[in-house]
Design an enzyme around this catalytic site. Structure first.
Site, PDB file in Angstrom:
ATOM      1  N   ASP A  66      36.077  34.034  44.807  1.00 64.64           N
ATOM      2  CA  ASP A  66      35.143  33.937  45.918  1.00 64.64           C
ATOM      3  C   ASP A  66      33.853  34.639  45.527  1.00 64.64           C
ATOM      4  O   ASP A  66      33.793  35.315  44.500  1.00 64.64           O
ATOM      5  CB  ASP A  66      35.738  34.488  47.223  1.00 64.64           C
ATOM      6  CG  ASP A  66      36.066  35.974  47.176  1.00 64.64           C
ATOM      7  OD1 ASP A  66      36.068  36.563  46.075  1.00 64.64           O
ATOM      8  OD2 ASP A  66      36.324  36.550  48.240  1.00 64.64           O
ATOM      9  N   TYR A  68      30.554  37.121  45.121  1.00 68.08           N
ATOM     10  CA  TYR A  68      30.340  38.567  45.168  1.00 68.08           C
ATOM     11  C   TYR A  68      29.999  38.963  46.604  1.00 68.08           C
ATOM     12  O   TYR A  68      29.292  38.248  47.307  1.00 68.08           O
ATOM     13  CB  TYR A  68      29.195  38.963  44.242  1.00 68.08           C
ATOM     14  CG  TYR A  68      29.447  38.716  42.772  1.00 68.08           C
ATOM     15  CD1 TYR A  68      30.496  39.333  42.105  1.00 68.08           C
ATOM     16  CD2 TYR A  68      28.611  37.872  42.039  1.00 68.08           C
ATOM     17  CE1 TYR A  68      30.711  39.124  40.741  1.00 68.08           C
ATOM     18  CE2 TYR A  68      28.820  37.649  40.679  1.00 68.08           C
ATOM     19  CZ  TYR A  68      29.869  38.280  40.045  1.00 68.08           C
ATOM     20  OH  TYR A  68      30.077  38.068  38.702  1.00 68.08           O
ATOM     21  N   PHE A  79      30.645  33.802  39.187  1.00 68.54           N
ATOM     22  CA  PHE A  79      30.380  34.867  38.216  1.00 68.54           C
ATOM     23  C   PHE A  79      28.898  35.171  38.008  1.00 68.54           C
ATOM     24  O   PHE A  79      28.557  36.132  37.327  1.00 68.54           O
ATOM     25  CB  PHE A  79      31.043  34.559  36.857  1.00 68.54           C
ATOM     26  CG  PHE A  79      32.536  34.482  36.926  1.00 68.54           C
ATOM     27  CD1 PHE A  79      33.307  35.639  37.020  1.00 68.54           C
ATOM     28  CD2 PHE A  79      33.188  33.262  36.920  1.00 68.54           C
ATOM     29  CE1 PHE A  79      34.693  35.576  37.103  1.00 68.54           C
ATOM     30  CE2 PHE A  79      34.576  33.176  36.995  1.00 68.54           C
ATOM     31  CZ  PHE A  79      35.327  34.345  37.091  1.00 68.54           C
ATOM     32  N   HIS A 191      42.200  37.201  34.040  1.00 71.37           N
ATOM     33  CA  HIS A 191      40.850  37.290  34.605  1.00 71.37           C
ATOM     34  C   HIS A 191      40.008  38.291  33.813  1.00 71.37           C
ATOM     35  O   HIS A 191      40.549  39.264  33.262  1.00 71.37           O
ATOM     36  CB  HIS A 191      40.961  37.734  36.071  1.00 71.37           C
ATOM     37  CG  HIS A 191      39.734  37.530  36.868  1.00 71.37           C
ATOM     38  ND1 HIS A 191      38.704  38.450  36.906  1.00 71.37           N
ATOM     39  CD2 HIS A 191      39.352  36.511  37.662  1.00 71.37           C
ATOM     40  CE1 HIS A 191      37.742  38.002  37.693  1.00 71.37           C
ATOM     41  NE2 HIS A 191      38.115  36.817  38.173  1.00 71.37           N
TER      42      HIS A 191
END
Length: 226
Positions: A66, A68, A79, A191
């Protein structure tokens, strides 16, 4: 939802957005903002990934969780943060792997727009979040929208690369059978967050593997420099 769907994605998303689940999502978002809650990214940016990367141009999908949830960070690309904003820890680790994998010096900037313009779909699973509350909009209806986007890429006969970092991205992929049965390359690893990057993200070489596959398929490599 007030953001307009880019033309190339309309055949995919119009039926989804006309469904009751999407209508509930739109009403809920309006109510949240009407109650004074801050939602990221701001209106006009929530479908930025689809705007910058038309469906027929997609070569690579990098799936995030999701947006930031800090002020000034979310810009509608997974990202990525706007120019002038310090890269958050996960993106800093992505840059470390990029340097190790391809010899590309770590960028000072966190804006990944250049990747999106080359056909890298930087899509989050959930496209909004409440300020300061990570994961707060999960389960509210965005899954139907982003599942449809991923499925549309997977359904094409054109070979593409799906980069799945972490369990959330990998779980989403399981809902889309053609992602694995089609002519695509699926790259999975932990991740890039500081909590998990050392468990196999570092050294996974996603960027060079992506380009090797794209060149083999005659689709042209991505210039990962920023």
């Amino acid at each position: 939802m007030s953001d307009s769907v880019p033309e190339s994605w309309k055949p995919v998303l119009d039926p989804v957005l006309e469904a009751e689940e999407a209508r509930r999502l739109g009403g809920w978002l309006r109510a949240e903002e009407g109650a004074g809650k801050i939602v990221y990214p701001p209106r006009g940016c929530r479908l930025k990934a689809l705007e910058l990367t038309p469906l027929d141009k997609v070569k690579v999908v990098i799936l995030g969780q999701d947006p930031y949830h800090g002020p000034g960070q979310a810009m509608g690309l997974s990202f990525s943060v706007p120019q002038g904003v310090r890269p958050p820890p996960s993106l800093a680790n992505i840059y470390k792997e990029l340097e190790s994998d391809c010899g590309i010096a770590r960028p000072r900037d966190g804006d990944l727009t250049n990747w999106a313009m080359q056909g890298v779909l930087l899509l989050n699973n959930t496209l909004t979040v409440e300020a300061g509350r990570a994961g707060s909009h999960a389960g509210r209806g965005w899954d139907a929208v982003t599942d449809a986007c991923i499925a549309a890429v997977a359904d094409r006969p054109v070979p593409s690369v799906f980069i799945l970092w972490g369990s959330h991205a990998q779980a989403k992929a399981k809902r889309i059978p053609k992602l694995r049965s089609g002519p695509h390359l699926v790259i999975e690893s932990p991740h890039p967050s500081p909590l998990s990057a050392h468990r196999g993200f570092f050294g996974s070489r996603p960027f060079s593997r992506t380009n090797a596959f794209l060149e083999e398929q005659g689709r042209g490599a991505v210039d990962w420099k920023l």
